[in-house]
Design a protein around this motif. Structure first.
Motif, short mmCIF file in Angstrom:
data_model
loop_
_atom_site.label_atom_id
_atom_site.label_comp_id
_atom_site.label_asym_id
_atom_site.label_seq_id
_atom_site.Cartn_x
_atom_site.Cartn_y
_atom_site.Cartn_z
N PRO A 28 33.77 39.83 32.37
CA PRO A 28 34.40 40.62 33.43
C PRO A 28 34.69 39.83 34.71
CG PRO A 28 32.18 41.44 32.89
CD PRO A 28 32.36 40.13 32.22
N VAL A 31 37.97 47.90 40.40
CA VAL A 31 38.51 47.74 39.05
C VAL A 31 37.98 46.44 38.45
CG1 VAL A 31 40.63 47.45 37.69
CG2 VAL A 31 40.59 49.04 39.62
N THR A 32 37.66 46.48 37.18
CA THR A 32 37.20 45.28 36.48
C THR A 32 38.20 44.91 35.40
OG1 THR A 32 34.90 45.93 36.84
CG2 THR A 32 35.31 44.29 35.13
N LEU A 33 38.53 43.63 35.33
CA LEU A 33 39.33 43.10 34.23
C LEU A 33 38.35 42.48 33.25
CD1 LEU A 33 42.31 41.44 36.12
CD2 LEU A 33 42.10 43.76 35.25
N ASP A 34 38.27 43.05 32.04
CA ASP A 34 37.34 42.60 31.01
C ASP A 34 38.08 41.73 30.01
OD1 ASP A 34 35.20 44.04 32.10
OD2 ASP A 34 35.71 45.84 30.97
N HIS A 85 35.38 41.27 38.46
CA HIS A 85 35.42 42.47 39.29
C HIS A 85 36.38 42.24 40.46
CE1 HIS A 85 32.11 44.48 37.25
NE2 HIS A 85 31.54 43.29 37.20
N ASN A 97 39.11 52.27 36.34
CA ASN A 97 37.80 51.62 36.40
C ASN A 97 37.83 50.21 35.82
OD1 ASN A 97 35.06 51.19 34.65
ND2 ASN A 97 34.66 51.99 36.71
N HIS A 98 38.45 50.06 34.65
CA HIS A 98 38.55 48.75 34.02
C HIS A 98 39.67 48.74 33.01
CE1 HIS A 98 36.16 50.90 30.97
NE2 HIS A 98 36.66 50.03 30.11
N THR A 99 40.08 47.55 32.64
CA THR A 99 41.03 47.38 31.56
C THR A 99 40.65 46.12 30.80
OG1 THR A 99 43.37 47.42 30.95
CG2 THR A 99 42.78 46.06 32.84
N ILE A 100 41.03 46.05 29.54
CA ILE A 100 40.73 44.89 28.71
C ILE A 100 41.93 43.97 28.73
CG2 ILE A 100 40.21 44.11 26.36
CD1 ILE A 100 38.77 46.86 25.99
N TYR A 117 49.84 42.01 35.61
CA TYR A 117 48.76 42.42 36.49
C TYR A 117 49.14 42.03 37.91
CZ TYR A 117 46.33 42.75 32.06
OH TYR A 117 45.98 43.07 30.78
#
Length: 129
Positions: free
Chosen positions: A39, A46-49, A41, A6-9, A62
């Motif tokens: 973020p 997937v979101t990169l925060d 998107h 879903n996302h990663t920091i 990445y």
């Protein structure tokens, strides 16, 4: 069972600049800040925060799977920005792209030293080139 990332920091020294860098290169939008995160998107959900950190940032990798047409557009942005790019993740083959698995790919660094990659074919999907 359904499992999806879903996302990663993503650690950054300047989260706004770093998020803008990725968004501009990939042709995406930067979303409004959410808590401590900025973020970006990715179209597959997937979101990169991006989050500010102090001190050294261990580089992460990445990889972004893109279409052939999007590769051309993104690669043009990489070159127009004057970024160094490589055909390999170890940065041995400068100013080259690869043709792994019958597709195309290249690596470049973001402002924090993260190793970014665009590729048109997933690894193991075709012949090595």
């Amino acid at each position: 069972m359904t499992v999806e990332l879903n996302h990663t920091i993503v650690a950054a020294h300047d989260k706004k600049t770093s998020a803008r860098f990725l968004a501009d290169i990939l042709g995406l939008a930067v979303s409004p800040q959410y808590g401590p995160f900025v973020p970006v998107h990715i179209p597959n959900g997937v979101t990169l925060d991006y989050m500010d950190v102090s001190g050294p940032i261990p580089p992460q990798h990445y990889a972004f799977l893109v279409s052939e047409d999007d590769f051309d557009t993104i690669f043009a942005r990489i070159r127009d920005a004057g970024l160094t790019y490589w055909a390999d993740p170890f940065h041995h083959h400068v100013d080259e792209i690869n043709t792994n698995d019958g597709g195309r790919g290249t690596y470049f660094d973001d402002p924090n030293g993260h190793n970014l990659e665009i590729l048109t074919r997933p690894y193991g999907s075709g012949s090595q080139g």
